[in-house]
Scaffold this motif. Structure first.
Motif, mmCIF file in Angstrom:
data_model
loop_
_atom_site.group_PDB
_atom_site.id
_atom_site.type_symbol
_atom_site.label_atom_id
_atom_site.label_comp_id
_atom_site.label_asym_id
_atom_site.label_seq_id
_atom_site.Cartn_x
_atom_site.Cartn_y
_atom_site.Cartn_z
ATOM 1 N N PRO A 46 25.036 37.993 29.681
ATOM 2 C CA PRO A 46 24.832 37.339 29.730
ATOM 3 C C PRO A 46 23.296 36.897 30.014
ATOM 4 O O PRO A 46 22.853 37.767 30.786
ATOM 5 C CB PRO A 46 25.267 36.141 30.431
ATOM 6 C CG PRO A 46 26.743 36.538 30.781
ATOM 7 C CD PRO A 46 26.068 38.183 30.704
ATOM 8 N N PRO A 47 22.539 35.836 29.369
ATOM 9 C CA PRO A 47 20.841 35.683 29.274
ATOM 10 C C PRO A 47 20.291 35.109 31.471
ATOM 11 O O PRO A 47 21.720 34.743 31.905
ATOM 12 C CB PRO A 47 20.128 34.607 29.114
ATOM 13 C CG PRO A 47 21.741 34.838 28.004
ATOM 14 C CD PRO A 47 22.906 34.924 28.898
ATOM 15 N N THR A 48 20.141 36.484 32.049
ATOM 16 C CA THR A 48 19.213 36.113 33.525
ATOM 17 C C THR A 48 18.005 35.529 33.466
ATOM 18 O O THR A 48 17.754 34.615 34.653
ATOM 19 C CB THR A 48 19.605 37.619 33.701
ATOM 20 O OG1 THR A 48 18.162 38.153 33.162
ATOM 21 C CG2 THR A 48 20.730 38.526 34.185
ATOM 22 N N GLU A 49 17.281 34.995 32.270
ATOM 23 C CA GLU A 49 15.692 34.478 32.407
ATOM 24 C C GLU A 49 16.692 33.407 31.440
ATOM 25 O O GLU A 49 16.769 33.775 30.096
ATOM 26 C CB GLU A 49 15.039 35.149 32.080
ATOM 27 C CG GLU A 49 14.506 36.373 33.111
ATOM 28 C CD GLU A 49 13.739 37.714 32.835
ATOM 29 O OE1 GLU A 49 12.709 37.110 32.058
ATOM 30 O OE2 GLU A 49 13.556 38.336 33.482
ATOM 31 N N THR A 50 15.629 32.392 31.906
ATOM 32 C CA THR A 50 14.844 31.300 30.507
ATOM 33 C C THR A 50 14.310 31.390 29.299
ATOM 34 O O THR A 50 13.228 32.627 30.047
ATOM 35 C CB THR A 50 15.231 30.060 31.395
ATOM 36 O OG1 THR A 50 13.739 29.717 32.036
ATOM 37 C CG2 THR A 50 15.976 29.270 31.969
ATOM 38 N N LEU A 51 14.438 31.318 28.309
ATOM 39 C CA LEU A 51 13.742 31.536 27.386
ATOM 40 C C LEU A 51 12.842 29.839 27.090
ATOM 41 O O LEU A 51 12.906 29.317 26.912
ATOM 42 C CB LEU A 51 14.169 31.964 26.174
ATOM 43 C CG LEU A 51 15.128 33.985 25.939
ATOM 44 C CD1 LEU A 51 15.252 34.380 24.595
ATOM 45 C CD2 LEU A 51 14.115 34.395 26.608
ATOM 46 N N SER A 52 11.879 30.522 25.910
ATOM 47 C CA SER A 52 10.321 29.236 26.060
ATOM 48 C C SER A 52 11.089 29.258 23.957
ATOM 49 O O SER A 52 11.906 30.032 23.625
ATOM 50 C CB SER A 52 9.713 29.534 25.482
ATOM 51 O OG SER A 52 8.731 30.571 24.570
ATOM 52 N N MET A 53 11.080 28.455 24.209
ATOM 53 C CA MET A 53 11.671 27.504 22.728
ATOM 54 C C MET A 53 11.141 28.758 21.192
ATOM 55 O O MET A 53 11.392 29.190 20.420
ATOM 56 C CB MET A 53 11.104 26.386 22.027
ATOM 57 C CG MET A 53 11.990 25.813 21.226
ATOM 58 S SD MET A 53 13.613 26.096 20.969
ATOM 59 C CE MET A 53 14.321 25.800 19.409
ATOM 60 N N THR A 54 9.823 28.716 21.871
ATOM 61 C CA THR A 54 8.930 30.009 20.781
ATOM 62 C C THR A 54 9.609 31.328 20.993
ATOM 63 O O THR A 54 9.919 31.859 19.955
ATOM 64 C CB THR A 54 7.796 30.277 20.885
ATOM 65 O OG1 THR A 54 7.104 28.625 20.851
ATOM 66 C CG2 THR A 54 6.884 30.728 20.000
ATOM 67 N N ALA A 55 10.210 32.041 22.287
ATOM 68 C CA ALA A 55 10.920 33.207 22.117
ATOM 69 C C ALA A 55 12.940 32.631 21.476
ATOM 70 O O ALA A 55 13.124 33.957 20.882
ATOM 71 C CB ALA A 55 11.095 33.165 23.697
#
Ligand code: PLP
Length: 477
Positions: A46-55
């Motif tokens: 699972p993701p451990t970091e949040t992304l920006s919407m652009t990412a």
């Protein structure tokens, strides 16, 4: 995510969708993708970091866009038109954004009442009388399953609900050999048992169920002590859009007190056109009807309409009344949870409401008529081309074709291999997508017209691709 962050991200998403839709015709219809490619392109943990919407959108560009079949592409002529009109996409977004809870009238009054109104608009638009009441299911498969359950209960005097279905007379379901695979599935899951599904053979040129054969099968079941419970009439059967004769089927079914369910999943859209309604002549005599605006008409999945003559048939079988859902308006309002399986329901009517209001009925009708005319035009072109044949009538927008060069005249198996080879080559080219299917035990290719952006020049281009591949595949294939 706060509403302010959502506002920013949402604008980015809408721009991204608009860009995708406005450029998808420049890309292939199908990409080369192997099983497991997509899983392998994603992190297994699972993701451990949040992304920006652009990412996040860059992830969609990386993982999804280059691997998905582009069914909104003008050269997509596969399975069935799987339109997702952008107006209905906005409705879907509004529905999600409101985040309503559809477990009872009380939990979201507009969810129920907007559904009642829009489903009734759709009833009027397809020319059904006001004797019908309807709801929205996720799919026609669910609607057919519910019809099968209600038919089962009616045929068993509602004993099945209390005592189970084991032990009583066998209940029998009937459908043509062109019926969709959701019919045998519903028969199985509703507890009839696969042995109690009678597949009525169609061997006429129009692939329609033969009411005399139906009558004979029902009489034979009665003679053997079984109970005919339900007949499914296909209005637009999947492979060829064959039309079962609904009026004659209703007459036969009435002799045996059997439920008639009309599966117009594909052809229901055509009934927005008054001149096409003769195709389901007799529908008023049926007990239930399902059809999918989420196909040709273009409301995004999952929007399947289900109409019944008598909602009590549903409520009697499907109603539940736990204390935690009771409210002062019970008895005064519709509780859609009693019309189907799920308790929690989405605000699906929003998609229809947006689609009808923003695109407009007239524009939808114009598009449907365009596709009907294009199908006749394409069928004429195929018939006029040496060694090509249209293998089934074209009552709607699907043209079933086969290339039959003389070298295969006496070898049907080789012709089958050739048909599959050229169809695969067309799809692998990326420039079109078409679906082979079996008819009378032999492969043919369905050209299912009706994607929103498909115009005549796109069909000219697909036809030239199809001819190129079929006529250049070596005959030893
Ligand atoms: C005639 C017919 N009935 C039923 C279905 C099933 O539709 P759904 O995917 O909504 O269950 C289809 C789908 O192609 C169909 O063509």
């Amino acid at each position: 995510m706060t509403p302010e962050e959502f506002r920013q991200a949402g604008h980015e998403l809408i721009d991204w969708i608009a860009n995708y839709r406005s450029t998808l015709a420049d890309g292939p219809v199908v990409h080369a993708v192997s099983p497991g490619d997509i899983r392998a392109s994603m992190s297994a943990t699972p993701p451990t970091e949040t992304l920006s919407m652009t990412a996040m959108l860059a992830e969609l560009d990386r993982v999804v866009v280059p691997t998905m079949m582009s069914v909104q592409h003008p050269n997509y002529l596969g399975f069935f038109p799987a339109n997702a009109s952008l107006a209905s996409v906005l409705g879907d977004l509004a529905s999600g954004g409101l985040g309503g809870l559809g477990i009872s009238w009380q939990s979201c009054p507009p969810l129920t009442e907007v559904e009642e109104v829009t489903v009734d608009w759709m009833r009027q638009l397809v020319g059904l009388s006001d004797a019908w009441r309807g709801t929205i299911h996720d799919t026609a498969s669910t609607a057919t399953f519910i019809a099968m359950v209600c038919a089962r209960e009616r045929a068993s005097g509602f004993s099945a609900r209390a005592g189970g279905i084991a032990g009583g007379a066998a209940l029998v379901a009937y459908a043509s050999d062109q019926a969709h695979s959701s019919i045998p599935k519903a028969v199985l899951v509703a507890g009839y048992g696969s042995d109690n599904l009678r597949i009525i053979k169609t061997d006429g040129p129009d692939y329609a169920l033969d009411p005399k054969a139906l009558d004979a099968a029902m009489a034979a079941d009665v003679a053997a002590g079984r109970t005919p419970a339900v007949v499914v009439a296909a209005v637009g059967a999947t492979a060829t859009t064959a039309m079962d004769p609904v009026r004659a089927i209703v007459e036969v079914a009435n002799k045996y007190d059997a439920w008639v369910h009309v599966d117009a999943a594909m052809a229901g859209s055509a009934m927005l056109l008054p001149e096409m309604r003769h195709l389901w002549d007799g529908v008023e005599g049926a007990d239930s009807v399902t059809w999918n605006p989420h196909k040709w008409m273009g409301t995004i999945l999952d929007t399947s309409l289900f109409y019944v003559r008598d909602p009590n048939e549903l409520v009697r079988v499907l109603a539940t009344d736990p204390s935690y859902l009771q409210s002062p308006v019970d008895g005064l309002v519709t509780q859609f949870r009693d019309w189907g399986l799920p308790l929690g329901r989405r605000f699906r009517a929003m998609k229809l409401w947006f689609h009808l209001s923003l695109d407009g009925v007239e524009a939808i009708q114009t598009r449907l008529r365009r596709d009907l005319i294009n199908a006749q035009w394409l069928a004429g072109l195929v018939e006029a081309t040496p060694h090509w044949r249209v293998v089934a009538p074209v009552p709607l927008q699907t043209v079933c074709v086969r290339y039959e060069p003389p070298e295969f005249a006496s070898d049907a198996d080789a012709l089958d291999r050739h048909t599959l080879t050229w169809a695969t080559a067309v799809n692998a080219s990326g420039s079109a997508f078409i679906s082979p299917a079996k008819l009378d035990g032999r492969w043919m290719v369905r050209l299912s017209i009706g994607a929103e952006p498909t115009e005549r020049h796109h069909l000219e281009s697909v036809w030239s691709t199809v001819r190129h591949h079929a006529e250049s595949v070596p005959s030893t294939a």
